[in-house]
Design a protein around this motif. Structure first.
Motif, PDB file in Angstrom:
ATOM      1  N   ARG A  85       0.829  -1.207   0.000  1.00  0.00           N
ATOM      2  CA  ARG A  85       0.000   0.000   0.000  1.00  0.00           C
ATOM      3  C   ARG A  85       0.863   1.258   0.000  1.00  0.00           C
ATOM      4  O   ARG A  85       0.552   2.243  -0.689  1.00  0.00           O
ATOM      5  CB  ARG A  85      -0.919  -0.007   1.227  1.00  0.00           C
ATOM      6  CG  ARG A  85      -2.105  -0.947   1.126  1.00  0.00           C
ATOM      7  CD  ARG A  85      -3.055  -0.718   2.278  1.00  0.00           C
ATOM      8  NE  ARG A  85      -4.236  -1.562   2.198  1.00  0.00           N
ATOM      9  CZ  ARG A  85      -5.262  -1.495   3.043  1.00  0.00           C
ATOM     10  NH1 ARG A  85      -5.248  -0.621   4.025  1.00  0.00           N
ATOM     11  NH2 ARG A  85      -6.294  -2.311   2.910  1.00  0.00           N
ATOM     12  N   GLU A 130       2.260   1.714  -3.472  1.00  0.00           N
ATOM     13  CA  GLU A 130       1.260   2.203  -4.417  1.00  0.00           C
ATOM     14  C   GLU A 130       0.957   3.681  -4.214  1.00  0.00           C
ATOM     15  O   GLU A 130       0.649   4.404  -5.163  1.00  0.00           O
ATOM     16  CB  GLU A 130      -0.017   1.376  -4.283  1.00  0.00           C
ATOM     17  CG  GLU A 130       0.143  -0.062  -4.774  1.00  0.00           C
ATOM     18  CD  GLU A 130      -1.035  -0.941  -4.409  1.00  0.00           C
ATOM     19  OE1 GLU A 130      -1.919  -0.451  -3.657  1.00  0.00           O
ATOM     20  OE2 GLU A 130      -1.081  -2.106  -4.850  1.00  0.00           O
ATOM     21  N   SER A 131       1.038   4.145  -2.961  1.00  0.00           N
ATOM     22  CA  SER A 131       0.774   5.560  -2.677  1.00  0.00           C
ATOM     23  C   SER A 131       2.047   6.405  -2.734  1.00  0.00           C
ATOM     24  O   SER A 131       2.022   7.587  -2.376  1.00  0.00           O
ATOM     25  CB  SER A 131       0.132   5.706  -1.291  1.00  0.00           C
ATOM     26  OG  SER A 131       1.010   5.248  -0.272  1.00  0.00           O
ATOM     27  N   ARG A 141       4.664   6.373  -0.939  1.00  0.00           N
ATOM     28  CA  ARG A 141       5.234   6.763   0.354  1.00  0.00           C
ATOM     29  C   ARG A 141       6.347   5.820   0.795  1.00  0.00           C
ATOM     30  O   ARG A 141       7.034   6.106   1.770  1.00  0.00           O
ATOM     31  CB  ARG A 141       4.140   6.823   1.422  1.00  0.00           C
ATOM     32  CG  ARG A 141       3.162   7.983   1.246  1.00  0.00           C
ATOM     33  CD  ARG A 141       2.195   8.061   2.406  1.00  0.00           C
ATOM     34  NE  ARG A 141       1.280   6.919   2.425  1.00  0.00           N
ATOM     35  CZ  ARG A 141       0.512   6.596   3.467  1.00  0.00           C
ATOM     36  NH1 ARG A 141       0.578   7.304   4.584  1.00  0.00           N
ATOM     37  NH2 ARG A 141      -0.307   5.562   3.384  1.00  0.00           N
TER      38      ARG A 141
END
Length: 423
Positions: free
Chosen positions: A153, A156-157, A159
């Motif tokens: 996640r 994907e973002s 970060r």
């Protein structure tokens, strides 16, 4: 110990989403009492809320009375294979859980939310990047579904600003093989790494040829596990400190006939010449933590006596034998992941020391080799991923006494600045 309990009380007041409290990172030798906390001491801080705190090395845990109750641990509970329940003189559990006994409370703990896992990863990432670390091996005990999801996640973002090789628990071996996961499975940022297995225990509970051995995974079980993993094309990372544990891992790899999978021995601390030669012959990798040399000097242990010192942390002899040696910090066992103190410890070791270039390779190209990524990272060659640390001056030109304070001016991941500035 008062400091730990104060932090634990504050932590409990701040929690909203869980019924349990989990503290991280005590070390008995660093406490005024020079011992692990007792469950009754945790009770005073946590009251009736189930709680436990981990020893920083990851081989012990102290649970309060409520957590012991939730796990059904009483005076008649037997020690699990490969573990021990600490007890008072009357047989009552005192809260200390060693090695596999830690799982007794972990198995009844509610899962940590994905939000809290993500927050923890981002906090760790800030520390790692500040020390110039661009690739990590996330060797958590159980790994996979939530941790891998959290890393993905973040990727994907956009970060996630470091490359993650996520270790998978031995309990997930069959599931991983069934899903078709293979060594190096994944992308540039997040990869499913080796199967993690504990062969022996922590510093006082290792498996040696000359003394009493503690087996987290007995040799017969280890042979079966390595065989299953090898047939599925999965690398195994085996926690093995003592020479008996290292020999058992060599036996397992030899039985599996799996030279191409670069099976790893994590720590590899007591490794005499016959095992050095076997590791080389079997194509295995020694993943070591050079700060162990300094730690053993600061906190002498009966486990590491002077007669073992010639075979203790044998960085130089292993390299001469032809064994790839990769270095890591073993965070949070070592609370600072800065590689420069590790380089210094490896270079200044009067018995098994190596030169500066060899130590730098152990932290860079050898780490890439251990994760099957030597063709894409680990060296400053054309076409390789530009994962870089940038300094104002040449670190090797600085006095070694200042290496612990070295911080990069900028850190690049794939040529993109993820910390600091280039100008």
């Amino acid at each position: 110990m008062a400091e730990i309990l104060t932090r634990l009380r504050a932590h409990g007041r701040g929690l909203k989403e869980a019924d349990w409290q989990q503290g991280m990172g005590y070390r008995a030798v660093e406490l005024a009492e020079k011992r692990a906390p007792h469950r009754l001491e945790l009770d005073r801080a946590t009251r009736r809320r189930p709680a436990f705190i981990d020893e920083r090395g990851g081989h012990a845990r102290v649970a309060n009375s409520a957590a012991l109750g939730a796990a059904g641990i009483t005076e008649i509970t037997k020690d699990p294979p490969g573990g021990r329940i600490g007890r008072d003189t009357d047989g009552t559990p005192n809260g200390l859980l060693l090695e596999s006994a830690m799982r007794l409370v972990a198995d009844v703990q509610p899962p940590t939310s994905i939000h809290r896992r993500t927050r923890g990863i981002l906090k760790a990432q800030r520390l790692l990047l500040s020390r110039g670390i661009t690739s990590v091996g996330a060797a958590v005990n159980r790994g996979f579904p939530d941790d891998l999801r959290a890393f993905q996640r973040l990727a994907e973002s956009r970060r996630l600003r470091m490359r993650v090789n996520e270790f998978l628990s031995w309990e997930l071996l069959e599931a991983s093989a069934g899903l078709g996961v293979r060594a190096g499975f994944g992308g540039d940022l997040v990869r499913a790494g080796p199967i993690k297995v504990f062969v022996d225990g922590g510093a006082e509970r290792i498996a040696t040829r000359s003394g009493k051995s503690v087996w987290r995974t007995p040799p017969a079980e280890l042979r079966e596990l390595v065989g299953i993993a090898s047939r599925a094309g999965l690398q195994v990372a085996a926690h093995a400190i003592g020479d008996a544990a290292i020999a058992a891992m060599c036996d397992a790899v030899e039985s599996a006939g799996a030279k191409m999978l670069r099976h790893r021995v994590e720590h590899c601390l007591i490794c005499p010449p016959d095992l050095q030669r076997r590791l080389a012959r079997l194509g295995m990798v020694a993943v070591m933590q050079p700060m162990a040399v300094r730690f053993a000097r600061q906190f002498p242990s009966a486990t590491f006596q002077a007669h073992d010192r010639w075979h203790f942390a044998a960085h130089g002899p292993l390299l001469k034998a032809g064994v790839p040696v990769a270095f890591s910090s073993d965070l949070p066992v070592a609370i600072d992941p800065n590689p420069w103190p590790g380089i210094r410890a490896a270079v200044e070791d009067r018995i098994n020391g190596i030169n500066e270039l060899a130590a730098l390779r152990a932290y860079t190209s050898a780490g890439a080799y251990a994760s099957f990524e030597e063709n894409v990272k680990g060296t400053l060659d054309p076409g390789m991923l530009a994962d870089l640390q940038v300094y104002d001056t040449d670190p090797l030109g600085e006095p070694r006494a200042r290496w612990e304070r070295l911080r990069p001016r900028a850190v690049l991941l794939g040529g993109v600045t993820v910390l600091g500035k280039l100008s």
